[in-house]
Design a protein around this motif. Structure first.
Motif, PDB file in Angstrom:
ATOM      1  N   UNK A 243      28.476  40.650  30.730  1.00  0.00           N
ATOM      2  CA  UNK A 243      27.264  39.976  31.207  1.00  0.00           C
ATOM      3  C   UNK A 243      27.601  38.557  31.639  1.00  0.00           C
ATOM      4  N   UNK A 244      27.058  38.166  32.793  1.00  0.00           N
ATOM      5  CA  UNK A 244      27.167  36.795  33.275  1.00  0.00           C
ATOM      6  C   UNK A 244      25.780  36.391  33.758  1.00  0.00           C
TER       7      UNK A 244
ATOM      8  N   UNK B 277      22.199  36.737  34.530  1.00  0.00           N
ATOM      9  CA  UNK B 277      21.372  37.932  34.707  1.00  0.00           C
ATOM     10  C   UNK B 277      22.166  39.095  35.285  1.00  0.00           C
ATOM     11  N   UNK B 278      23.447  38.859  35.563  1.00  0.00           N
ATOM     12  CA  UNK B 278      24.255  39.915  36.181  1.00  0.00           C
ATOM     13  C   UNK B 278      25.117  40.617  35.132  1.00  0.00           C
ATOM     14  N   UNK B 279      25.480  41.844  35.448  1.00  0.00           N
ATOM     15  CA  UNK B 279      26.397  42.562  34.566  1.00  0.00           C
ATOM     16  C   UNK B 279      27.323  43.450  35.398  1.00  0.00           C
ATOM     17  N   UNK B 280      28.460  43.765  34.815  1.00  0.00           N
ATOM     18  CA  UNK B 280      29.400  44.690  35.437  1.00  0.00           C
ATOM     19  C   UNK B 280      29.937  45.623  34.368  1.00  0.00           C
ATOM     20  N   UNK B 281      30.215  46.858  34.741  1.00  0.00           N
ATOM     21  CA  UNK B 281      30.723  47.807  33.743  1.00  0.00           C
ATOM     22  C   UNK B 281      31.826  48.661  34.356  1.00  0.00           C
ATOM     23  N   UNK B 282      32.830  48.956  33.540  1.00  0.00           N
ATOM     24  CA  UNK B 282      33.942  49.790  34.010  1.00  0.00           C
ATOM     25  C   UNK B 282      34.534  50.532  32.815  1.00  0.00           C
ATOM     26  N   UNK B 283      35.306  51.568  33.093  1.00  0.00           N
ATOM     27  CA  UNK B 283      35.862  52.357  31.996  1.00  0.00           C
ATOM     28  C   UNK B 283      37.315  52.722  32.264  1.00  0.00           C
ATOM     29  N   UNK B 284      37.961  53.253  31.254  1.00  0.00           N
ATOM     30  CA  UNK B 284      39.305  53.775  31.418  1.00  0.00           C
ATOM     31  C   UNK B 284      39.510  54.968  30.483  1.00  0.00           C
ATOM     32  N   UNK B 285      40.478  55.794  30.810  1.00  0.00           N
ATOM     33  CA  UNK B 285      40.841  56.899  29.931  1.00  0.00           C
ATOM     34  C   UNK B 285      42.294  57.260  30.183  1.00  0.00           C
ATOM     35  N   UNK B 286      43.003  57.556  29.109  1.00  0.00           N
ATOM     36  CA  UNK B 286      44.415  57.903  29.222  1.00  0.00           C
ATOM     37  C   UNK B 286      44.833  58.645  27.955  1.00  0.00           C
ATOM     38  N   UNK B 287      45.959  59.315  28.007  1.00  0.00           N
ATOM     39  CA  UNK B 287      46.514  59.870  26.777  1.00  0.00           C
ATOM     40  C   UNK B 287      47.485  58.882  26.126  1.00  0.00           C
ATOM     41  N   UNK B 288      47.791  57.806  26.843  1.00  0.00           N
ATOM     42  CA  UNK B 288      48.750  56.810  26.346  1.00  0.00           C
ATOM     43  C   UNK B 288      48.039  55.532  25.926  1.00  0.00           C
ATOM     44  N   UNK B 289      48.726  54.764  25.091  1.00  0.00           N
ATOM     45  CA  UNK B 289      48.188  53.460  24.726  1.00  0.00           C
ATOM     46  C   UNK B 289      48.505  52.487  25.867  1.00  0.00           C
TER      47      UNK B 289
ATOM     48  N   UNK C  12      47.594  48.016  29.795  1.00  0.00           N
ATOM     49  CA  UNK C  12      47.437  47.512  31.165  1.00  0.00           C
ATOM     50  C   UNK C  12      46.264  48.180  31.866  1.00  0.00           C
ATOM     51  N   UNK C  13      46.141  49.474  31.713  1.00  0.00           N
ATOM     52  CA  UNK C  13      45.037  50.225  32.313  1.00  0.00           C
ATOM     53  C   UNK C  13      43.701  49.740  31.739  1.00  0.00           C
ATOM     54  N   UNK C  14      43.662  49.599  30.417  1.00  0.00           N
ATOM     55  CA  UNK C  14      42.433  49.137  29.773  1.00  0.00           C
ATOM     56  C   UNK C  14      42.085  47.716  30.223  1.00  0.00           C
ATOM     57  N   UNK C  15      43.098  46.878  30.322  1.00  0.00           N
ATOM     58  CA  UNK C  15      42.847  45.484  30.719  1.00  0.00           C
ATOM     59  C   UNK C  15      42.317  45.396  32.144  1.00  0.00           C
ATOM     60  N   UNK C  16      42.831  46.273  33.024  1.00  0.00           N
ATOM     61  CA  UNK C  16      42.322  46.256  34.408  1.00  0.00           C
ATOM     62  C   UNK C  16      40.846  46.665  34.448  1.00  0.00           C
ATOM     63  N   UNK C  17      40.471  47.618  33.576  1.00  0.00           N
ATOM     64  CA  UNK C  17      39.071  48.023  33.518  1.00  0.00           C
ATOM     65  C   UNK C  17      38.195  46.873  33.008  1.00  0.00           C
ATOM     66  N   UNK C  18      38.704  46.194  31.990  1.00  0.00           N
ATOM     67  CA  UNK C  18      37.957  45.057  31.434  1.00  0.00           C
ATOM     68  C   UNK C  18      37.809  43.968  32.497  1.00  0.00           C
ATOM     69  N   UNK C  19      38.919  43.689  33.182  1.00  0.00           N
ATOM     70  CA  UNK C  19      38.878  42.660  34.238  1.00  0.00           C
ATOM     71  C   UNK C  19      37.894  43.043  35.342  1.00  0.00           C
ATOM     72  N   UNK C  20      37.866  44.326  35.672  1.00  0.00           N
ATOM     73  CA  UNK C  20      36.970  44.783  36.743  1.00  0.00           C
ATOM     74  C   UNK C  20      35.508  44.568  36.341  1.00  0.00           C
ATOM     75  N   UNK C  21      35.182  44.882  35.079  1.00  0.00           N
ATOM     76  CA  UNK C  21      33.805  44.691  34.604  1.00  0.00           C
ATOM     77  C   UNK C  21      33.411  43.211  34.700  1.00  0.00           C
ATOM     78  N   UNK C  22      34.324  42.358  34.263  1.00  0.00           N
ATOM     79  CA  UNK C  22      34.040  40.911  34.287  1.00  0.00           C
ATOM     80  C   UNK C  22      33.925  40.421  35.732  1.00  0.00           C
ATOM     81  N   UNK C  23      34.853  40.869  36.572  1.00  0.00           N
ATOM     82  CA  UNK C  23      34.875  40.453  37.990  1.00  0.00           C
ATOM     83  C   UNK C  23      33.554  40.836  38.682  1.00  0.00           C
ATOM     84  N   UNK C  24      33.076  42.045  38.428  1.00  0.00           N
ATOM     85  CA  UNK C  24      31.825  42.493  39.067  1.00  0.00           C
ATOM     86  C   UNK C  24      30.642  41.658  38.597  1.00  0.00           C
ATOM     87  N   UNK C  25      30.604  41.383  37.293  1.00  0.00           N
ATOM     88  CA  UNK C  25      29.499  40.578  36.752  1.00  0.00           C
ATOM     89  C   UNK C  25      29.534  39.176  37.362  1.00  0.00           C
TER      90      UNK C  25
END
Lengths: 444, 473
Positions: free
Chosen positions: A169-170, A172-184, A187-200
């Motif tokens: 949330x930023x 009144x705006x918000x952004x949401x993103x997700x990730x899924x993998x069989x591995x820990x 980097x993939x998770x961080x890109x999803x987090x960054x995308x959510x923040x970037x959109x917001x």
């Protein structure tokens, strides 16, 4: 002998001789989940489950017994008698000979987190402390399963899953993103987090504007495209066809169901996504397959029962009674991230949705509500942020209007996307948009 | 005795440093049968039984569960719940505190007038087939191509022990039927699904008049496919049936009143609420609008007398004569708001934490007959059944699309129309409700919320209502 093996043997000895055919599946799983709200951990949850599924058939009658209990042996011994009380099933087909292969993928770090129930590293590894007001979920799971059938299948698999989603949330705006993998894959998770923040953040910097209802060129993010394309894959299940929930029921393989730039595959052999499997619930080998190739319907999804009824072959998608879905993959296009807005030109960019509902399943008439950042794009540039719009159209029309796809692929699974799906951004040339008047509404 | 294990689990959690602990034995055992075009496809038994543990440690909340009732596994679940609570506590600005309540020490169960065990599975299948025998699948030149039906019965048994004194045992049997009709008329196709359910024994099925309900749905499909014309557009008076009113109370009044949603705890899943901004006392609707959630309605699908934190249930008034009233609280949100819990904590199974949920949400009836609602509508629409609905995640813009609907002309029902779209803001909807019928009727639903998902039985109810001058497409 493990708990899983022990149970499988015990159940086999209970049912042998009392039924014509059986398939026993035992799954032991452990998971841990951290839920975030307002930047805090609202709850940490963990599970330790032992699930038993048993398919039995005799004289063309079929029953399924499902247990999550301390020890289901006594209950199974009683419940096998259920088969005596049934009638021949129009869906019955003999269990097929075993042909599956074992396919496992275990990330030791994910397994360690899931087995220990210790989620403390998940937050720090993803750097979520610094993100301010975020909400979301992170989950690590480990499972092992064994399947034994009366037709000679005896297979075991194990796997891990690391998935999550974040809503940032930023103002009144918000952004949401997700990730899924069989591995820990931090980097993939961080890109999803960054995308959510970037959109917001991007949405918070733009003026608010409400477009008029009408038909628009629309760029769908992988989050929203994942939700809508999952309905297409579910419509391709022969079970959906028989039960009246398919908008492809009057189509046949070889017919056009989407624009020629769109190709959808089902990928059970992709062990980088957690719905991978080398065998289905009937012990048949799974295989990666084209469902829609360059807009042409290639196959429905079958187990041996639905295949018999539709004069087809099993596709290795059993489900004991009805077919099931494994991982999905949408073939990428050739637009780079930087070219997506240029290719859209003038239109709308939707980044997330929820509450997809069908007015009419056979005709694919539906609506879904946008949420989080949604942009008005003019001459290839986002110029305003909008909210609470609704896509109101039919899925056959949407699939036929797919004009172009991005080349960047995202791995998506969240509340509104049940099946792990690898897919790009998608441009739809003509999509119906509606909204009511919003007089007196909340600012958010 | 499983209750002894629960007491031991709570004591173990306290000994490990928990300030609050809760242990719940939770079992769902049932029988299902599935039919396609009136033929039995197959049947199943299910048994999900396990123990759930919640603990608060240093203000952090932890949950763990096990599909075992043996002490070894339960003890391990306690250790995991306490460890999880410690993880949660590490990054807290506001510690979790549960409100102090007069907690129940009670045992109760719903009586089955006709016991679920009084018929064998074979006879239950016969009972369903006999009912389906009265269903007419072809009406005129409209043909039902696919008719699927599932019969589902299960008994939910719970024992709850909390460290601050709650001791609740409950046993609730439920019966549910879900069906889908997919029909065609020439090239035009449509479907209608429906759910009939309640708590109790086989009388829920026997008293449901299921065949008549299904036949009425077949007739609705026939009208929609073969007879209905294009809907009118513009601002019109609209009369809505109890089916749509009940759903809208659930969506536009019930969900936004969940305090955990208002506080942002479900923000990344089921979303937020307009009640983040619009506070108690805000005039959201006409004086005709009073919305109540009441888990204690006998026979209701969302029935309970104590919630899963041991708090005695009572009716909750969510909108009182058009003004926003109380929120739905569990003990955590009840403490944060300083008002205490109103017994809204529910968990669907042993794998689920109790979260804020509805029971049975309905619009309080008024005193209009259906004819009186119609009589001074010069030109409008009556929407009798819907198929599509949704609402945004702040619960502010809803859409309901009619399956069966009629023009109202000079106070009388006239020709049928297809796919009438009512897309309306929550305030517009409640404010333009100028008359409420007296024919309160309830409908069964499965409410979605939670991560992992917790699909939960509820009833949704209301009488016919009239809306003045709403936008119709």
């Amino acid at each position: 002998m493990s708990v899983v093996d022990d149970l499988v043997s015990a159940i086999e000895s209970i049912v042998k001789g009392r039924v014509d055919e059986y398939s026993v599946k035992v799954v032991r799983s452990r998971s841990v989940m951290v839920k975030l709200a307002k930047g805090e951990i609202s709850v940490t949850q963990s599970w330790d489950d032992l699930g038993v599924g048993l398919y039995i058939a005799r004289d063309g009658k079929i029953a399924v017994l499902e247990y999550e209990t301390s020890d289901p042996r006594e209950a199974i011994s009683r419940s096998v008698e259920l088969i005596d009380k049934l009638e021949k099933s129009p869906l019955y087909a003999p269990l097929p000979d075993a042909s599956g292969e074992e396919l496992s993928f275990v990330d030791p770090r994910v397994k360690e987190i899931a087995e220990s129930g210790d989620a403390s590293g998940l937050i720090s590894d993803l750097g979520l402390e610094e993100l301010g007001e975020v909400a979301g979920m992170i989950e690590a799971s480990y499972w092992e399963k064994r399947l034994v059938t009366s037709k000679g299948a005896d297979f075991g698999e194990e796997g891990t899953s690391f998935e999550g989603y974040l809503r940032a949330f930023r103002g009144e705006a918000s952004g949401q993103w997700s990730w899924v993998s069989t591995s820990y894959d931090v980097g993939l998770a961080s890109r999803a987090v960054e995308k959510a923040v970037e959109l917001a953040e991007e949405c918070s910097k733009l003026p608010a504007e409400n477009p008029e209802p009408g038909r628009y060129r629309v760029l769908l993010s992988p989050m929203i495209a994942g939700n809508l394309i999952e309905t297409a894959a579910r419509s391709l299940s022969a079970g959906a066809v028989f039960f009246g929930f398919s908008y492809f029921a009057d189509k046949k393989p070889g017919e056009r169901v989407a624009s020629e730039v769109f190709s959808l595959r089902e990928t059970p052999r992709d062990s980088s996504l957690p719905f991978f499997a080398g065998f289905d619930d009937e012990g048949v080998a799974t295989r990666d397959k084209e469902l829609i190739s360059r807009g042409i319907l290639k196959t429905f999804l079958h187990n041996t029962k639905t295949a018999k009824l539709m004069g087809a072959q099993t596709t290795g998608n059993a489900g004991w009674v009805l077919p099931r879905l494994f991982n999905l993959h949408v073939e990428p296009g050739d637009l780079s991230d930087g070219e997506l807005f240029d290719a859209l030109g003038n239109g709308l960019y939707f980044t997330n949705n929820w509450y997809t509902r069908f007015q009419n399943y056979p005709q694919g008439q539906f609506s879904t509500v946008t949420r989080d950042a949604a942009f008005i794009v003019k001459n290839g540039k986002p110029v305003a942020c909008t909210k609470r719009l609704r896509i109101s159209d039919t899925m056959p029309s949407l699939l036929s209007s797919i004009e172009a796809l991005g080349k960047g692929l995202w791995q998506i699974k969240w509340w509104e996307v049940d099946v792990p799906t690898r897919l790009p951004h998608i441009i739809v040339s003509d999509l119906g948009i509606s909204r009511p008047s919003l007089e007196g509404g909340p600012r958010l | 005795m499983v209750e002894d294990i629960l007491v031991r689990a709570v004591e173990k959690a306290l000994s490990m440093g928990a300030s609050y602990a809760e242990a719940r034995f939770h079992s769902n055992r049932g029988f299902q049968s599935y039919f396609l075009n009136k033929q039995l496809i197959g049947a199943s038994h299910m048994d999900e039984t396990g123990v759930a543990i919640r603990a608060v440690v240093s203000g952090g909340l932890g949950f763990s569960s096990t599909s075992s009732t043996s002490w070894d596994h339960v003890e391990r679940a306690v250790e995991r719940a306490v460890a999880s609570a410690r993880t949660s506590s590490a990054r807290l600005k506001k510690p979790v505190v549960l409100s102090e309540e007069r907690l129940g020490r009670a045992r109760y169960q719903v009586e089955e007038k006709i016991g679920l065990g009084s018929l064998s599975e074979h006879d239950k299948i016969g009972m369903v087939k006999e009912e389906m025998g009265s269903v007419e699948l072809d009406v005129g030149d409209v043909k039902v191509q696919s008719f699927t039906l599932s019969y589902n019965e299960w008994v939910e048994e719970k024992a709850i022990v909390t460290s601050d004194g709650a001791r609740i045992y409950s046993k609730i049997p439920r019966v549910e039927v879900f069906y889908n009709l997919s029909a065609a008329h020439g090239d035009r196709r449509a479907n209608r699904w429906n759910q009939v359910a309640g708590t109790g024994g086989l009388e829920v099925f026997k008293e449901s008049e299921l065949a008549s309900t299904i036949n009425d749905d077949v007739r609705s499909l026939q009208i929609s496919l073969a007879k209905a014309g294009s809907p009118p557009r513009g601002r019109l008076d609209v009369v809505l049936s109890p089916e749509i009113v009940g759903l809208s109370m659930h969506e536009a009044a019930g969900h936004p009143s969940e305090a955990d949603r208002v506080l942002g705890r479900e923000a990344a899943q089921a979303g937020l609420s307009y009640r983040v901004e619009l506070k108690e006392g805000y005039a959201i609707g006409s004086e005709q609008v009073t919305v109540i959630d009441d888990p204690t309605i006998p026979g209701s699908y969302g029935y309970y007398l104590f919630d899963d934190e041991g708090v005695p249930a009572r009716p909750r008034v969510l909108i009182d004569k058009g003004r926003l009233a109380e929120l739905l609280h569990n003990r955590e949100t009840g403490h944060l708001y300083g008002v205490g819990s109103n017994a809204s904590a529910r968990a669907v199974d042993y794998r689920s934490e109790p979260i804020v949920r509805m029971g049975n949400t309905y619009l309080a009836p008024g005193d209009y007959s259906f004819e009186e609602l119609l009589e001074d509508v010069r030109e409008g629409v009556y929407i009798k059944k819907y198929m599509e609905w949704n609402i945004d995640d702040y619960r502010w813009i809803a859409r309901y699309v009619g399956l069966e609907a009629y023009i109202i002309r000079q106070g009388e029902l006239a020709e049928p129309v297809r796919n009438v779209v009512l897309e309306v803001s929550t305030k517009d909807y409640f404010s333009r409700m100028d008359a409420v019928g007296k024919d309160l009727t309830f409908f069964a639903g499965t409410c979605g919320k939670g991560e992992p998902s917790q699909p939960l039985p509820v009833w949704m109810g209301g009488p016919h209502v009239r809306l003045r001058g709403v936008e119709v497409r």
